[in-house]
Each structure stands twice: as C-alpha cells, then as structure tokens.
Write an enzyme that holds these catalytic residues in place. Structure first.
Site, PDB file in Angstrom:
ATOM      1  N   HIS A 227       7.090  33.479 -30.088  1.00 51.89           N
ATOM      2  CA  HIS A 227       7.248  32.622 -30.957  1.00 51.89           C
ATOM      3  C   HIS A 227       8.100  33.110 -32.222  1.00 51.89           C
ATOM      4  CE1 HIS A 227       7.255  28.574 -32.812  1.00 51.89           C
ATOM      5  NE2 HIS A 227       5.608  28.621 -33.483  1.00 51.89           N
ATOM      6  N   HIS A 266      13.489  29.185 -23.597  1.00 59.87           N
ATOM      7  CA  HIS A 266      12.746  28.199 -24.434  1.00 59.87           C
ATOM      8  C   HIS A 266      11.880  27.314 -23.683  1.00 59.87           C
ATOM      9  CE1 HIS A 266      11.922  25.223 -27.603  1.00 59.87           C
ATOM     10  NE2 HIS A 266      12.201  25.899 -28.356  1.00 59.87           N
ATOM     11  N   ASP A 319      16.245  32.009 -32.151  1.00 62.25           N
ATOM     12  CA  ASP A 319      15.957  33.246 -32.999  1.00 62.25           C
ATOM     13  C   ASP A 319      17.224  34.385 -32.725  1.00 62.25           C
ATOM     14  OD1 ASP A 319      13.473  32.498 -34.066  1.00 62.25           O
ATOM     15  OD2 ASP A 319      12.357  33.406 -32.503  1.00 62.25           O
TER      16      ASP A 319
HETATM   17  N1  ACO Z   1      13.639  37.066 -20.552  1.00 64.85           N
HETATM   18  C1  ACO Z   1      13.351  37.249 -19.280  1.00 64.85           C
HETATM   19  N2  ACO Z   1      12.834  36.229 -18.370  1.00 64.85           N
HETATM   20  C2  ACO Z   1      12.305  35.338 -19.201  1.00 64.85           C
HETATM   21  C3  ACO Z   1      12.553  35.142 -20.403  1.00 64.85           C
HETATM   22  C4  ACO Z   1      13.393  35.938 -21.140  1.00 64.85           C
HETATM   23  N3  ACO Z   1      13.511  35.629 -22.537  1.00 64.85           N
HETATM   24  N4  ACO Z   1      11.671  33.803 -20.512  1.00 64.85           N
HETATM   25  C5  ACO Z   1      11.224  33.162 -19.744  1.00 64.85           C
HETATM   26  N5  ACO Z   1      11.517  34.273 -18.668  1.00 64.85           N
HETATM   27  C6  ACO Z   1      11.114  34.151 -17.167  1.00 64.85           C
HETATM   28  C7  ACO Z   1       9.562  34.417 -17.049  1.00 64.85           C
HETATM   29  O1  ACO Z   1       9.319  35.935 -16.728  1.00 64.85           O
HETATM   30  C8  ACO Z   1       9.110  33.390 -15.952  1.00 64.85           C
HETATM   31  O2  ACO Z   1       9.468  34.160 -14.621  1.00 64.85           O
HETATM   32  P1  ACO Z   1       8.689  34.005 -13.453  1.00 64.85           P
HETATM   33  O3  ACO Z   1       8.587  32.470 -12.953  1.00 64.85           O
HETATM   34  O4  ACO Z   1       9.416  34.826 -12.510  1.00 64.85           O
HETATM   35  O5  ACO Z   1       7.207  34.342 -13.917  1.00 64.85           O
HETATM   36  C9  ACO Z   1      10.118  32.327 -16.258  1.00 64.85           C
HETATM   37  O6  ACO Z   1      11.297  32.725 -16.829  1.00 64.85           O
HETATM   38  C10 ACO Z   1       9.603  31.208 -16.771  1.00 64.85           C
HETATM   39  O7  ACO Z   1       8.935  31.733 -17.974  1.00 64.85           O
HETATM   40  P2  ACO Z   1       7.657  30.828 -18.834  1.00 64.85           P
HETATM   41  O8  ACO Z   1       6.666  31.794 -19.320  1.00 64.85           O
HETATM   42  O9  ACO Z   1       7.166  29.697 -17.938  1.00 64.85           O
HETATM   43  O10 ACO Z   1       8.608  30.150 -19.854  1.00 64.85           O
HETATM   44  P3  ACO Z   1       7.925  29.353 -21.214  1.00 64.85           P
HETATM   45  O11 ACO Z   1       8.828  28.006 -21.095  1.00 64.85           O
HETATM   46  O12 ACO Z   1       6.564  29.484 -21.218  1.00 64.85           O
HETATM   47  O13 ACO Z   1       8.516  30.434 -22.238  1.00 64.85           O
HETATM   48  C11 ACO Z   1       8.988  31.533 -23.916  1.00 64.85           C
HETATM   49  C12 ACO Z   1       9.089  30.043 -23.229  1.00 64.85           C
HETATM   50  C13 ACO Z   1       7.991  31.887 -24.509  1.00 64.85           C
HETATM   51  C14 ACO Z   1      10.147  31.233 -25.591  1.00 64.85           C
HETATM   52  C15 ACO Z   1       9.829  32.738 -23.285  1.00 64.85           C
HETATM   53  O14 ACO Z   1      11.184  32.218 -22.793  1.00 64.85           O
HETATM   54  C16 ACO Z   1      10.027  33.898 -23.875  1.00 64.85           C
HETATM   55  O15 ACO Z   1       9.111  34.492 -23.882  1.00 64.85           O
HETATM   56  N6  ACO Z   1      11.182  34.320 -24.561  1.00 64.85           N
HETATM   57  C17 ACO Z   1      11.422  35.490 -25.247  1.00 64.85           C
HETATM   58  C18 ACO Z   1      10.648  35.340 -26.775  1.00 64.85           C
HETATM   59  C19 ACO Z   1      11.420  34.591 -27.630  1.00 64.85           C
HETATM   60  O16 ACO Z   1      12.582  34.717 -27.906  1.00 64.85           O
HETATM   61  N7  ACO Z   1      10.588  33.608 -28.505  1.00 64.85           N
HETATM   62  C20 ACO Z   1      11.303  32.602 -29.292  1.00 64.85           C
HETATM   63  C21 ACO Z   1      11.300  31.468 -28.766  1.00 64.85           C
HETATM   64  S1  ACO Z   1      12.001  30.193 -29.790  1.00 64.85           S
HETATM   65  C22 ACO Z   1      10.697  30.074 -31.160  1.00 64.85           C
HETATM   66  O17 ACO Z   1       9.700  30.354 -30.955  1.00 64.85           O
HETATM   67  C23 ACO Z   1      11.288  29.708 -32.454  1.00 64.85           C
END
Ligand code: ACO
Length: 381
Positions: A227, A266, A319
């Site tokens: 987050h 996201h 972010d």
């Molecule tokens: N880099 C690489 N791969 C990613 C990323 C990323 N930033 N985000 C998601 N994925 C991949 C996951 O590994 C997953 O792959 P898999 O299916 O092979 O296991 C797939 O995409 C789906 O991931 P989920 O966990 O289902 O995605 P979710 O929607 O739950 O997560 C999140 C969203 C937490 C923001 C995620 O994209 C992430 O961890 N991003 C990086 C951290 C970040 O930038 N956070 C800020 C978000 S904005 C905010 O909160 C203000």
C-alpha cells in the site's frame, strides 16, 4: 447467517458498504469524490476546498463560504499542551519514522480526549474529524523535527494546508512551485474506494471506537509495502538500478526472481491509473535529475510487465511519480508514507463518519481449516 463456502482472496469484489464519498472505476481509469472528477479537482481547487467537499458533501459555494471553512480548520492546527515533548520521546525510541508517527497519532488522539463515535452526535463527530485532519500534518512535521531535537513550529493561519505543512517542516517560506505540487498530490490521494487503509478505518469505526483509533489503525494499514509503504521503495528501486548500463536486463532479472516492482500494479485499475498522468506532469514541472531516469524505468517496466502478464495490466500506479514528486520538493524518504497520510486521512475520517451512521458491526466470517476439535479430551474440574 450465510457462511461463505470458500474465502474470497483479498475480499476482491465483495461489497461491504454503501458510500456517497467517492468511487473508483477500474476499467475506465476514472475516480471521483462525491461526483466530481478527482483529477479535475486536483487541477482546479485548493486542498481545503476538496476537504470541505469530502467531509461536508459540497464544494464551497463562494469566497465567504471558502473562508469560513478555512478559518474553521486553520484554527485547529495547534498541538494539545505537553504533546510536543511526548513526541520527542516517542521519536527517539522508534526504529522507523512510520512507527514514530503511528505512536504520535495515538498520543495526540489520547490528549484530545475524543469520545467514542457511539457516544457522539453528528456535530461532535464532525468536530473530531476536522480536528484530527488538521493535526495530522502538524504531528508529522513535529515528529520529523523532533528526530534532530528541533522544536515544533507554530502553524501560520495565513497559509493553506500544503504550504503550512512545508513551513512546519522546514521553518522557511515555502516555495510556491513546491506548494502547488504537494497540494495536487494531497488532493489526488484523499480518497480511493475501499482500499486497505480506508476499509480498516471503517471496520474500527463500526465498533463505535473513537476517530483517533480509526486514524491509528488506518495509518498502520497504509504503511505496508503493498500500500503506501511502496513510496520509499520506488526511490530504492531507482537507486538500485539507476546506474546500471542496461535497465531492461536489470528489471528482467528482478521479475525473473519473482520480485514485485514497487509503484506498479493496482488492485482495481485494469487500465492506466489516472493519478499517474497528473503526477507525471507535476513531476515534470519540478524537473530534477531523477525525472529522466524515472521516465525511462517506467517505459521499460510497463513493457516488460505487459509482456509477462498480457491478461493482467500492471502499469505504474499513483506511488510511482508521487515518490519522484515528493522527493523533488524535498520530502525526506522515511517521511513519504506519512505525507501520503496527510491527504488520505481526510478520506479515512469521512468514511469513519459515514460508517458511524450505521450501527451494524462489521464482522466477517472465516473458514476453519485446522485440525478437528477434540472436545472429549477436555478435563473437567
Ligand atoms: N510487479 C511484478 N508483478 C506484479 C506486480 C508488480 N508490481 N503486481 C502484481 N504482480 C503480479 C503478481 O505477482 C501476480 O502474478 P501471479 O499471478 O503470477 O502470481 C499477478 O501480478 C497478480 O497479482 P495480485 O497479487 O493478484 O495483484 P493485486 O491486485 O492483489 O495487488 C498490488 C495489487 C498489491 C498493488 C500489487 O500490484 C503490488 O504488490 N504492487 C507493488 C506494490 C505497490 O506499488 N503498491 C502500491 C499500490 S497503490 C496504493 O496502495 C496507494
């Protein structure tokens, strides 16, 4: 009561509240506050105007109305007596700045002697919400200054919310370009659906707890790396691979190791995060050495993530350019998540007020998957 057969991962798609505060349309790439496009609000209004919209439901109608709200909230920026000294002690003991801020919010809320939401009428709840919203930047700045033994400064009623925060932090006349950049960022991050921290605030509010408890719990949720904790990690990423000759190879290697790129992906957007374009523009007005590198990394990362997950858009999120923007205006890295809270707390508090109108406790169910209970083995007497 119906029991879920299987848990819904992340509660994705589970509707747990009606709200008239705002909405995120992930497929369209659009979000709004009370029917007003949030990106347009960020470009055309001051933070306090949008605060008024989110808390009271309407933008100021004219300059008198605007000044009335400004006067109300700017008069609330004074720390309760004795709190500044207590913050100094907390900050000295906390390993990370976010820990210090979380504890500081708790100290301030305690000093304000807030009543439980369940015992407060609408006027009292609103007054508590404004008080806390006004104090969040004051606390963040005071806690930061306390790290180096500097005294907390007094707020200046002539300054708007963003400008006053920069003053409280540095004690110098805030640069108008930095103020505008910060103000846009803060407006853009006031609210964003039932994200993890806002949902946390609503859960705590549903217990009838006071708004201070909602703020502390929501802030704790915000600090996680999935987050708002991703902000600092974006800059760590730029540091880590910024000098590499071949950015593509470096990013590929990270993805091959299963690492997530901070600032990408996201939970709701299935297209570009609309906040990215506004913040990319804000960052380009500020300039700075980081900007070019951030742009390059973004292009490569967007492409590689699209290659790997064509079915699941994972573009740069709020972010990414927020981190670059905040760094360019001089916000220290350990403070980034706390600055996020300066805007987002208005959303937490509005949602807490909305939730408090509903007397139903939020109580989810779990599916037990442990070993069978062995009731017969209970010893009696
Ligand atoms: N880099 C690489 N791969 C990613 C990323 C990323 N930033 N985000 C998601 N994925 C991949 C996951 O590994 C997953 O792959 P898999 O299916 O092979 O296991 C797939 O995409 C789906 O991931 P989920 O966990 O289902 O995605 P979710 O929607 O739950 O997560 C999140 C969203 C937490 C923001 C995620 O994209 C992430 O961890 N991003 C990086 C951290 C970040 O930038 N956070 C800020 C978000 S904005 C905010 O909160 C203000």
């Amino acid at each position: 009561m119906t029991q879920p057969d299987v848990p819904v991962p992340g509660l994705n798609g589970v509707v747990v509240a009606d709200t008239s505060i705002g909405d995120v349309r992930g497929v369209e790439g659009f979000f709004h506050y009370r029917g007003h496009s949030a990106t347009e609000l960020a470009e055309r209004y001051a933070f306090e105007d949008v605060w008024r919209l989110v808390i009271d439901g309407a933008l100021p109608t004219d300059d008198n109305d605007r000044r009335g709200f400004q006067h109300e909230v700017r008069g609330l920026r004074e720390l309760p007596p004795g709190v500044a000294a207590a913050l100094g002690e907390v900050v000295g003991q906390a390993p990370r700045f976010t820990d210090a801020v979380r504890s500081s919010f708790s100290i301030v809320a305690g000093a304000l002697d807030l009543a439980p939401l369940a015992d407060r009428g609408f006027t009292g709840r609103r007054a508590d919400a404004l008080r806390l919203g006004a104090l969040v930047p004051v606390v963040v700045a005071a806690a930061w200054r306390a790290r180096s033994g500097a005294l907390a400064l007094s707020a200046r009623p002539g300054l708007g919310h963003a400008a006053d925060f920069l003053w409280l932090l540095g004690g110098t006349e805030p640069d108008p370009v930095a103020v505008q950049a910060l103000e846009r960022y803060l407006i853009l991050t006031i609210d964003h659906g039932l994200n993890a921290s806002t949902f946390t605030a609503r859960v705590v509010a549903s217990t009838g707890c006071d708004l201070g408890g909602c703020l502390v719990a929501a802030f704790a949720a915000l600090t996680g790396p999935s987050h708002g904790g991703a902000l600092g990690q974006v800059l760590d990423l730029l540091d880590e691979i910024g000098d590499d000759d071949d950015l593509e190879t470096s990013i590929r290697a990270k993805l091959d190791r299963g690492e997530r790129l901070p600032g990408f992906g996201h939970a709701v957007y299935r297209t570009a995060d609309p906040r990215t374009a506004v913040l990319a523009d804000v960052a380009s007005r500020l300039g700075g050495a980081r900007l070019e590198l951030a742009r390059e990394i973004r292009v490569v990362a967007d492409r590689l993530l699209a290659e790997r997950k064509p079915e699941r858009p994972l573009q740069s999120n709020v972010d990414y350019f927020a981190a670059v923007t905040l760094e360019a205006i001089g916000i220290p890295r350990p403070m980034l998540t706390a600055v996020f809270a300066i805007g987002r707390c208005i959303g937490w508090l509005a949602h807490s007020l909305e939730q408090a109108d509903d007397t139903k406790l939020i109580r989810r169910s779990s599916r037990y998957v442990g070993r069978d209970p062995v009731m017969a083995s209970y010893a009696v007497g």
